[in-house]
Write a protein that holds these residues in place. Structure first.
Motif, PDB file in Angstrom:
ATOM      1  N   SER A 129     -86.161   5.589  35.612  1.00 45.90           N
ATOM      2  CA  SER A 129     -86.017   5.045  36.960  1.00 45.90           C
ATOM      3  C   SER A 129     -84.535   4.841  37.222  1.00 45.90           C
ATOM      4  O   SER A 129     -83.697   5.140  36.371  1.00 45.90           O
ATOM      5  N   THR A 130     -84.201   4.361  38.399  1.00 44.71           N
ATOM      6  CA  THR A 130     -82.783   4.182  38.734  1.00 44.71           C
ATOM      7  C   THR A 130     -82.549   2.822  39.377  1.00 44.71           C
ATOM      8  O   THR A 130     -83.470   2.202  39.925  1.00 44.71           O
ATOM      9  N   PHE A 131     -81.308   2.372  39.303  1.00 45.38           N
ATOM     10  CA  PHE A 131     -80.904   1.182  40.025  1.00 45.38           C
ATOM     11  C   PHE A 131     -79.461   1.348  40.478  1.00 45.38           C
ATOM     12  O   PHE A 131     -78.709   2.171  39.951  1.00 45.38           O
ATOM     13  N   LEU A 132     -79.083   0.572  41.468  1.00 49.51           N
ATOM     14  CA  LEU A 132     -77.726   0.552  41.990  1.00 49.51           C
ATOM     15  C   LEU A 132     -76.950  -0.545  41.286  1.00 49.51           C
ATOM     16  O   LEU A 132     -77.449  -1.665  41.133  1.00 49.51           O
ATOM     17  N   LEU A 133     -75.731  -0.220  40.861  1.00 50.76           N
ATOM     18  CA  LEU A 133     -74.882  -1.203  40.196  1.00 50.76           C
ATOM     19  C   LEU A 133     -73.503  -1.195  40.840  1.00 50.76           C
ATOM     20  O   LEU A 133     -72.862  -0.148  40.941  1.00 50.76           O
ATOM     21  N   GLN A 134     -73.075  -2.372  41.259  1.00 54.84           N
ATOM     22  CA  GLN A 134     -71.706  -2.575  41.718  1.00 54.84           C
ATOM     23  C   GLN A 134     -71.073  -3.642  40.828  1.00 54.84           C
ATOM     24  O   GLN A 134     -71.687  -4.695  40.590  1.00 54.84           O
ATOM     25  N   ASP A 135     -69.886  -3.367  40.319  1.00 55.29           N
ATOM     26  CA  ASP A 135     -69.206  -4.398  39.533  1.00 55.29           C
ATOM     27  C   ASP A 135     -67.721  -4.378  39.833  1.00 55.29           C
ATOM     28  O   ASP A 135     -67.137  -3.340  40.135  1.00 55.29           O
ATOM     29  N   ALA A 136     -67.145  -5.563  39.765  1.00 53.68           N
ATOM     30  CA  ALA A 136     -65.713  -5.740  40.006  1.00 53.68           C
ATOM     31  C   ALA A 136     -65.153  -6.629  38.905  1.00 53.68           C
ATOM     32  O   ALA A 136     -65.685  -7.716  38.643  1.00 53.68           O
ATOM     33  N   TRP A 137     -64.090  -6.139  38.252  1.00 55.24           N
ATOM     34  CA  TRP A 137     -63.438  -6.853  37.167  1.00 55.24           C
ATOM     35  C   TRP A 137     -62.052  -7.290  37.626  1.00 55.24           C
ATOM     36  O   TRP A 137     -61.296  -6.501  38.179  1.00 55.24           O
ATOM     37  N   TYR A 138     -61.715  -8.566  37.362  1.00 56.38           N
ATOM     38  CA  TYR A 138     -60.394  -9.107  37.669  1.00 56.38           C
ATOM     39  C   TYR A 138     -59.838  -9.687  36.362  1.00 56.38           C
ATOM     40  O   TYR A 138     -60.246 -10.776  35.950  1.00 56.38           O
ATOM     41  N   ASP A 139     -58.944  -8.970  35.722  1.00 57.73           N
ATOM     42  CA  ASP A 139     -58.552  -9.317  34.356  1.00 57.73           C
ATOM     43  C   ASP A 139     -57.047  -9.458  34.191  1.00 57.73           C
ATOM     44  O   ASP A 139     -56.256  -8.835  34.919  1.00 57.73           O
ATOM     45  N   LEU A 140     -56.678 -10.250  33.192  1.00 55.22           N
ATOM     46  CA  LEU A 140     -55.313 -10.319  32.685  1.00 55.22           C
ATOM     47  C   LEU A 140     -55.345  -9.799  31.255  1.00 55.22           C
ATOM     48  O   LEU A 140     -56.149 -10.261  30.434  1.00 55.22           O
ATOM     49  N   VAL A 141     -54.487  -8.827  30.951  1.00 52.11           N
ATOM     50  CA  VAL A 141     -54.463  -8.181  29.634  1.00 52.11           C
ATOM     51  C   VAL A 141     -53.112  -8.451  28.976  1.00 52.11           C
ATOM     52  O   VAL A 141     -52.061  -8.250  29.584  1.00 52.11           O
ATOM     53  N   LEU A 142     -53.154  -8.911  27.725  1.00 52.54           N
ATOM     54  CA  LEU A 142     -51.955  -9.137  26.929  1.00 52.54           C
ATOM     55  C   LEU A 142     -52.115  -8.426  25.590  1.00 52.54           C
ATOM     56  O   LEU A 142     -53.223  -8.377  25.041  1.00 52.54           O
ATOM     57  N   ALA A 143     -51.008  -7.887  25.057  1.00 50.46           N
ATOM     58  CA  ALA A 143     -51.073  -7.194  23.769  1.00 50.46           C
ATOM     59  C   ALA A 143     -49.755  -7.330  23.045  1.00 50.46           C
ATOM     60  O   ALA A 143     -48.689  -7.453  23.656  1.00 50.46           O
ATOM     61  N   TYR A 144     -49.863  -7.293  21.709  1.00 48.98           N
ATOM     62  CA  TYR A 144     -48.677  -7.368  20.857  1.00 48.98           C
ATOM     63  C   TYR A 144     -48.876  -6.403  19.700  1.00 48.98           C
ATOM     64  O   TYR A 144     -49.982  -6.275  19.154  1.00 48.98           O
ATOM     65  N   GLN A 145     -47.790  -5.723  19.317  1.00 46.64           N
ATOM     66  CA  GLN A 145     -47.855  -4.734  18.249  1.00 46.64           C
ATOM     67  C   GLN A 145     -46.974  -5.191  17.083  1.00 46.64           C
ATOM     68  O   GLN A 145     -45.768  -4.967  17.076  1.00 46.64           O
ATOM     69  N   PRO A 146     -47.547  -5.835  16.056  1.00 51.22           N
ATOM     70  CA  PRO A 146     -46.725  -6.315  14.942  1.00 51.22           C
ATOM     71  C   PRO A 146     -46.193  -5.210  14.044  1.00 51.22           C
ATOM     72  O   PRO A 146     -45.207  -5.418  13.333  1.00 51.22           O
ATOM     73  N   SER A 147     -46.846  -4.048  14.043  1.00 54.86           N
ATOM     74  CA  SER A 147     -46.391  -2.924  13.222  1.00 54.86           C
ATOM     75  C   SER A 147     -46.763  -1.631  13.941  1.00 54.86           C
ATOM     76  O   SER A 147     -47.555  -1.653  14.891  1.00 54.86           O
ATOM     77  N   PRO A 148     -46.217  -0.495  13.504  1.00 51.29           N
ATOM     78  CA  PRO A 148     -46.529   0.769  14.200  1.00 51.29           C
ATOM     79  C   PRO A 148     -48.012   1.108  14.212  1.00 51.29           C
ATOM     80  O   PRO A 148     -48.461   1.857  15.067  1.00 51.29           O
ATOM     81  N   ARG A 149     -48.785   0.587  13.251  1.00 49.44           N
ATOM     82  CA  ARG A 149     -50.197   0.944  13.140  1.00 49.44           C
ATOM     83  C   ARG A 149     -51.146  -0.138  13.627  1.00 49.44           C
ATOM     84  O   ARG A 149     -52.354   0.097  13.702  1.00 49.44           O
ATOM     85  N   ALA A 150     -50.674  -1.316  13.955  1.00 49.23           N
ATOM     86  CA  ALA A 150     -51.546  -2.433  14.290  1.00 49.23           C
ATOM     87  C   ALA A 150     -51.252  -2.949  15.691  1.00 49.23           C
ATOM     88  O   ALA A 150     -50.094  -3.044  16.108  1.00 49.23           O
ATOM     89  N   THR A 151     -52.314  -3.280  16.420  1.00 49.50           N
ATOM     90  CA  THR A 151     -52.193  -3.834  17.769  1.00 49.50           C
ATOM     91  C   THR A 151     -53.184  -4.974  17.926  1.00 49.50           C
ATOM     92  O   THR A 151     -54.350  -4.851  17.530  1.00 49.50           O
ATOM     93  N   LEU A 152     -52.735  -6.083  18.492  1.00 48.17           N
ATOM     94  CA  LEU A 152     -53.589  -7.220  18.816  1.00 48.17           C
ATOM     95  C   LEU A 152     -53.613  -7.384  20.328  1.00 48.17           C
ATOM     96  O   LEU A 152     -52.556  -7.351  20.967  1.00 48.17           O
ATOM     97  N   MET A 153     -54.817  -7.553  20.881  1.00 44.03           N
ATOM     98  CA  MET A 153     -54.940  -7.631  22.333  1.00 44.03           C
ATOM     99  C   MET A 153     -55.877  -8.767  22.721  1.00 44.03           C
ATOM    100  O   MET A 153     -56.789  -9.121  21.975  1.00 44.03           O
ATOM    101  N   ALA A 154     -55.626  -9.302  23.898  1.00 36.19           N
ATOM    102  CA  ALA A 154     -56.488 -10.324  24.484  1.00 36.19           C
ATOM    103  C   ALA A 154     -56.717  -9.975  25.945  1.00 36.19           C
ATOM    104  O   ALA A 154     -55.805  -9.494  26.631  1.00 36.19           O
ATOM    105  N   ARG A 155     -57.944 -10.209  26.396  1.00 33.83           N
ATOM    106  CA  ARG A 155     -58.299  -9.867  27.772  1.00 33.83           C
ATOM    107  C   ARG A 155     -59.211 -10.966  28.300  1.00 33.83           C
ATOM    108  O   ARG A 155     -60.144 -11.405  27.615  1.00 33.83           O
ATOM    109  N   GLY A 156     -58.951 -11.423  29.486  1.00 30.60           N
ATOM    110  CA  GLY A 156     -59.784 -12.455  30.076  1.00 30.60           C
ATOM    111  C   GLY A 156     -59.813 -12.344  31.580  1.00 30.60           C
ATOM    112  O   GLY A 156     -58.877 -11.817  32.191  1.00 30.60           O
ATOM    113  N   GLY A 157     -60.909 -12.838  32.185  1.00 29.90           N
ATOM    114  CA  GLY A 157     -60.981 -12.777  33.632  1.00 29.90           C
ATOM    115  C   GLY A 157     -62.376 -13.004  34.151  1.00 29.90           C
ATOM    116  O   GLY A 157     -63.211 -13.665  33.514  1.00 29.90           O
ATOM    117  N   PHE A 158     -62.640 -12.443  35.328  1.00 30.68           N
ATOM    118  CA  PHE A 158     -63.893 -12.646  36.043  1.00 30.68           C
ATOM    119  C   PHE A 158     -64.595 -11.312  36.262  1.00 30.68           C
ATOM    120  O   PHE A 158     -63.957 -10.262  36.357  1.00 30.68           O
TER     121      PHE A 158
END
Length: 448
Positions: free
Chosen positions: A203-232
């Motif tokens: 079956s089918t359904f209609l989906l509407q979504d809206a994301w409002y986010d703040l994204v932060l990231a830090y790279q302590p080394s060439p191979r590693a990344t830490l990220m945080a994301r939050g919002g509505f």
């Protein structure tokens, strides 16, 4: 004629011939007898030839291949096509798929990196398909990018490897930006919840979504990344627009569809750790990738739809004797754990099926609170621009209460052709088979 006359004629002939014969015998020629044509001064002819050689050397230029030769050389070397860089005042015309069933969507992306002395970046996109699918996005701040190349497409951020392309600008670097994202999907397929959903219940359904986010990231080394994301998150669910299929409310009772009657606004906080040891992220031949995600989702006003999400996505690439033959492996595990007395909305549950997971099944074929996916591909490069692949996928979807098990796994298998540059897969054609159907998938970008 008398003898005296003959002697007179002979004497006359001799008087005319003898001087020339004498000169020839002495080695004289026309040059010797032509005193009006003096010889070139010593060295003049040599200097003239030296001058001509110097002039020719100064005028030498490397050969310039024509359009056909340049194109063939670019394909042979698997270079990035320059047409991808064409834009008008920062607007890049593009086509893409918004979602399963959208058909081809046309639109544009706007990209302005490193504006002024602040080095702020702005990226926006807008796409619309003939099936009335819509997708819009805006990101502003310090965005992940390489030079002036376009950044990756905006993502909702509910998969740990969604962030694989969102890497800061070097070790010790960081990024931060605001992300706004809206989608209108009028024909999302739904087959039911759990591992035993049936194809005939589509079956089918209609989906509407809206994301409002703040994204932060830090790279302590060439191979590693830490990220945080939050919002509505704002979501709306309605009847599907596909007239050839029933809407999900006509097939499933409301009690089997958490969130069908009410879609509140949500808040979410997500943390991601990414370890990337691939030799070339867009076209890996060796190395590994591990993404870990932890997320908390709350509905505003009540706790009826509050839940935690934990995900782990591991990928490995093993060269088999040479970089031309690679065994690619993937394992994905994700679980949603609702709070006491709460449920996970059906439209937010993770899914299997489509061009990146169970390729022999349609998108959204299996939906549940707990997913397990295993994939393997044997990849052989016929040349740097062409790759052939054999693959097999296995996965299952269940409720969070079910244990982790390799039983009742759904499988698909097939073969694929990929067109690549040295750093990315540009085009992918996969033919996949499952117990339900055979599918031909034409996609841009890699499988995993």
């Amino acid at each position: 004629m008398t003898s005296n006359a003959r002697r007179s004629v002979l004497a006359l002939v001799l008087s005319l011939v003898m001087p020339a014969a004498t000169a020839l015998a002495a080695g004289a020629g026309p040059e010797a007898t032509a005193e009006a044509a003096p010889r070139d001064p010593p060295g003049t002819r040599q200097e003239r030839w030296e001058r001509l050689r110097r002039e020719k050397l100064a005028a030498l230029r490397p050969p310039r291949p024509g359009l056909v030769e340049r194109t063939l050389l670019a394909i042979e070397k698997a270079e990035r096509p320059r047409v991808s860089e064409w834009n008008v005042a920062g607007f890049y015309p593009r086509s893409q798929s918004i979602g399963w069933g959208s058909q081809l969507a046309l639109g544009a992306r706007f990209w302005q990196p490193d504006l002024g002395a602040t080095e702020l970046d702005v990226h926006a996109s807008a796409f619309y398909s003939i099936r009335r699918y819509e997708a819009y996005g805006l990101q502003a701040g310090f965005l992940p990018h390489r030079g002036r190349a376009l950044p990756g497409r905006s993502v909702p951020g509910d998969d740990p490897v969604d962030f694989a392309d969102e890497v800061p600008r070097g070790p010790g670097g960081w990024l931060g930006y605001v992300s706004l994202r809206y989608q209108h999907l009028p024909e999302v397929d739904f087959f039911g919840l759990g591992n035993r959903s049936r194809a005939e219940d589509r079956s089918t359904f209609l989906l509407q979504d809206a994301w409002y986010d703040l994204v932060l990231a830090y790279q302590p080394s060439p191979r590693a990344t830490l990220m945080a994301r939050g919002g509505f998150l704002q979501a709306f669910v309605g009847p599907g627009r596909d007239e050839s299929l029933p809407t999900l409310g006509e097939v499933f009772p409301a009690s089997a569809l958490p969130g069908i009657d009410r879609q509140p606004d949500f808040t979410h906080v997500t943390g991601v750790a990414l370890l990337d040891g691939r030799d070339e992220p867009g076209n890996p031949h060796a190395g590994a990738l591990l993404g870990l995600l932890a997320s908390r989702v709350d509905d505003r006003g009540t706790d009826a739809f509050a839940f935690h999400r934990l995900s782990a996505d591991a990928r490995g690439y093993l060269p088999l004797g040479s970089a031309q033959r690679v065994l690619a492996l993937r394992a994905l595990a994700t679980t949603d754990r609702p709070a006491d007395g709460a449920q996970v909305p059906f439209f937010m549950q993770q899914t299997l099926g489509g061009s990146h997971t169970l390729r022999g099944y349609p998108s959204f074929r299996f939906r549940g609170e707990r997913l397990l996916l295993l994939q393997a591909e044997y990849r052989w490069e016929a040349n740097p621009a062409v790759e052939l692949a054999l693959f097999v996928d296995a996965g299952r979807a269940s409720s969070h209460a079910a244990g982790w098990s390799l039983e009742d796994m759904h499988t698909s298998y097939g073969a694929g052709l990929r067109i690549k540059t040295f750093d990315a897969v540009r085009f992918r054609l996969d033919v996949a088979r499952s117990r339900e159907m055979t599918r031909v998938l034409v996609r841009l970008g890699p499988s995993f």
